[in-house]
Write an enzyme that holds these catalytic residues in place. Structure first.
Site, short mmCIF file in Angstrom:
data_model
loop_
_atom_site.label_atom_id
_atom_site.label_comp_id
_atom_site.label_asym_id
_atom_site.label_seq_id
_atom_site.Cartn_x
_atom_site.Cartn_y
_atom_site.Cartn_z
N HIS A 203 0.78 -1.14 0.17
CA HIS A 203 0.18 0.14 -0.12
C HIS A 203 1.29 1.49 -0.26
O HIS A 203 0.92 2.43 -0.34
CB HIS A 203 -0.96 -0.11 1.77
CG HIS A 203 0.05 0.30 3.08
ND1 HIS A 203 -0.25 -1.21 3.51
CD2 HIS A 203 0.01 1.24 3.50
CE1 HIS A 203 0.19 -0.14 4.50
NE2 HIS A 203 0.24 1.10 4.71
N ASP A 233 -0.07 -7.51 1.13
CA ASP A 233 0.41 -5.95 1.62
C ASP A 233 2.55 -6.51 1.09
O ASP A 233 2.53 -5.18 2.20
CB ASP A 233 -0.30 -5.57 3.00
CG ASP A 233 0.23 -3.68 2.87
OD1 ASP A 233 0.03 -3.38 1.65
OD2 ASP A 233 -0.18 -3.56 3.79
N SER A 314 4.36 2.58 7.65
CA SER A 314 4.54 1.51 7.21
C SER A 314 6.12 1.04 5.73
O SER A 314 6.71 1.86 5.61
CB SER A 314 3.84 1.41 6.38
OG SER A 314 2.31 1.47 7.18
#
Length: 467
Positions: A203, A233, A314
Site C-alpha cells: 500500500h 501487502d 509502514s
C-alpha cells in the site's frame, strides 16, 4: 474496531486513514538523590583514663618515698625494658622465618586472592562471548542498543509515492502532473552486484507513477518495482547499489515470545521525522487480523507490539536487540482511547513472498476466477430457496469465462459452502484455503447450493494467466 494502515495515503487508498497526531511534551520530573556524611568523634577510653590516674598516683608516691627508691625503681624498669625488647625481636625473627618457609605450601594466598582472580576470569570470558556474538553481521561489539539501531538505520529508507493527476487548468484536459500522494518506509535487505533490493508494504507503492527513495546519508534516487503482492501487502523495489552502504538481515520470527524487547524504525508522518526509533515489547504472536486489500479481504498473520507505530512507519523495520529484522511494520488500530496496538508482518511469513517476487515478479497462486460476496452481506432477493439452516457461505456474483470455475460449470448465484469437506463461511475462508492449502494443478471438490439444492463441482485449479 477499525484497522488502519500506517502510511499516509489519505485520499487515494481505500484502506488508509488520516490521523491527527497532536504531539505534547510530557511534564518532565527530576529525581534528586542526596547523601549526608556524618562525622563521629572518638572519645578517650575510660580504662586508659583510669590507668593514667593510677600512674600519676604512683609517681607522686615515689616522690614522697625519696630519691633512693626512685633510683632503684628506675633501674628495675630499664632491665625489664631491655629484656622485653630482646624477646620481642626474637619472636619477630622466628615468626618471619616460619611464615616464609610454610606459607607458600598452603592455600592461604589462593584463598585470599581467589575473589579477584575469579572476577578477572569472568570478565575475560564475558569479553570473549561478546566478541563471538559481535562477529555476526547484525551485532555490535559493545552490545549497545544505540550502536545497533545506528547500524540498522543505515538500511532504512524513506519512500515517497508520486502519482499522475490530470491538470485541468486553462481548459487543458490532456496535461498531467506528478503529485506526491503519500509516503512510507522501506528496508534494504540485499545488495547484489549493481542492484540493491528494498522490501516495503504494497500500500506504500500502490498506484505510483514514480517512487522516490531517500537514503540515510540524505541522497535521493528513484526506485523500480520488482513485484508486488496486494494480498499480503508486500512489495519489493530495486535501486542502484551505488547508493547503498548497509543492508539489514532478517531474523527468525518463530522464536519470538510475548515480552521480548523490540524496536520500530521508520519515518512517521513523513521524511521530516525520518528514522524515528520507538521501543516496546512483543505483546503477542500469531495474531490474525482481517484486512481489506485491493485484492480482497484477507486474514493476515501478524506480530502485535506496543512500540509506537504511526502513519509513515509502514514498510519500516521491527528489529530485535541483535539488530535483526523480525517484522515489517504494517498496521495499527486507530480508535479513540486505544493506544499501543501496532502490528508487523513476521519475517518468516514475508521471506518466501520476497524470494518469489524477486524470482518471478509476482506471486503465483491458484486462480478460481469468480467474484465473491459473503452471504450475510447480500440482500435475500439475490438468492432464494435456501434451506433454513444455511446462513453462511460465499455467493458467486460473476465468473471469468476463461477461468477454472467456468470450465467446472459454476454459475452466478451459486452458494459455496465447503471446499474438500472444509466449511466455508465467508470469502476470507475461501481465500485462506485456496492460497494456503491448495496449489496450482490440484482438483478441489466444491459443495454449492444452486436453486436450493446441494451440488458438487470439481475444479482443477490453474494459475492466473492475466498477471
Amino acid at each position: 474496531m477499525e484497522f488502519k494502515d500506517t502510511n499516509e495515503f489519505e485520499k487515494d487508498q481505500t484502506h488508509s486513514s488520516t490521523e491527527n497526531n497532536n504531539t505534547e511534551l510530557p511534564n518532565m520530573t527530576e529525581e534528586r538523590i542526596q547523601s549526608v556524611d556524618a562525622t563521629f568523634p572518638v572519645e578517650e577510653n575510660e580504662s586508659a583514663a583510669s590507668d593514667k590516674m593510677e600512674e600519676n598516683a604512683e609517681i607522686e608516691e615515689n616522690e614522697v618515698a625519696g630519691h633512693t627508691r626512685t633510683a632503684v625503681q628506675t633501674e628495675k624498669n630499664k632491665k625489664s625494658y631491655v629484656k622485653g625488647f630482646a624477646t620481642t625481636i626474637a619472636a619477630g625473627v622466628i615468626g618471619s622465618v616460619l611464615t616464609l618457609t610454610i606459607l607458600p605450601h598452603t592455600d592461604y594466598l589462593k584463598n585470599y586472592y581467589g575473589t579477584d582472580q575469579n572476577q578477572a576470569v569472568t570478565a575475560s570470558n564475558s569479553n570473549t562471548q561478546v566478541k563471538e556474538v559481535s562477529a555476526k553481521p547484525t551485532v555490535r561489539t559493545s552490545g549497545s542498543i544505540a550502536d545497533t539501531v545506528e547500524k540498522v538505520s543505515k538500511a532504512i529508507v524513506g519512500i515517497v509515492n508520486y502519482q499522475q493527476q490530470q491538470n485541468n487548468f486553462y481548459g487543458s484536459s490532456n496535461s498531467s502532473q506528478s503529485v506526491e500522494t503519500g509516503s512510507g518506509s522501506g528496508v534494504i535487505f540485499q545488495k547484489n552486484n549493481n542492484i540493491a533490493y528494498i522490501v516495503t508494504n504494497n500500500h506504500v507503492v500502490e498506484g505510483a507513477s514514480k517512487l522516490e527513495i531517500s537514503l540515510y546519508d540524505g541522497q535521493k534516487t528513484t526506485a523500480e518495482v520488482v513485484g508486488t503482492d496486494a494480498l499480503t501487502d508486500l512489495a519489493v523495489l530495486k535501486i542502484d547499489a551505488k547508493y547503498v552502504t548497509a543492508t539489514a538481515d532478517f531474523g527468525d520470527s518463530s522464536t519470538l515470545r510475548p515480552g521480548d524487547q523490540v524496536f520500530a524504525i521508520g519515518n512517521p508522518l513523513g521524511l521530516d521525522l525520518s528514522r524515528t526509533v520507538t521501543q516496546g515489547i512483543v505483546s503477542a504472536t500469531n495474531r490474525s487480523i482481517s484486512v481489506s486489500t485491493s485484492a480482497g479481504n484477507w486474514d493476515t498473520n501478524v506480530i502485535q507490539t506496543d512500540a509506537a507505530i504511526n502513519p509513515g512507519n509502514s514498510g519500516g523495520a521491527l528489529i530485535n536487540p541483535n539488530g535483526q529484522v523480525i517484522g515489517i511494520n504494517s498496521l495499527k488500530i486507530s480508535e479513540s482511547g486505544v493506544e499501543g496496538l501496532g502490528f508487523a508482518i513476521p519475517s518468516n511469513d514475508l521471506i518466501p513472498i520476497v524470494n518469489q517476487l524477486i524470482k518471478n515478479g509476482k506471486i503465483e497462486r491458484p486462480y478460481l476466477g469468480v467474484g465473491l460476496s459473503d452471504l450475510d452481506q447480500v440482500p435475500q432477493m439475490y438468492y432464494q430457496n435456501l434451506p433454513n439452516n444455511v446462513n453462511k457461505g460465499v455467493l458467486v456474483m460473476n465468473i471469468d469465462p476463461n477461468s477454472a470455475a467456468a470450465r467446472a460449470g459454476f454459475q452466478p448465484k451459486d452458494l459455496i459452502v465447503s471446499m474438500n469437506g472444509t466449511a466455508i463461511a465467508n470469502s476470507s475462508d475461501l481465500r485462506k484455503y485456496l492460497y494456503t492449502k491448495a496449489k496450482i494443478g490440484d482438483e478441489i471438490k466444491f459443495e454449492v447450493y444452486r436453486d436450493g439444492k446441494l451440488q458438487t463441482l470439481k475444479v482443477k485449479l490453474s494459475a492466473n494467466t492475466t498477471n
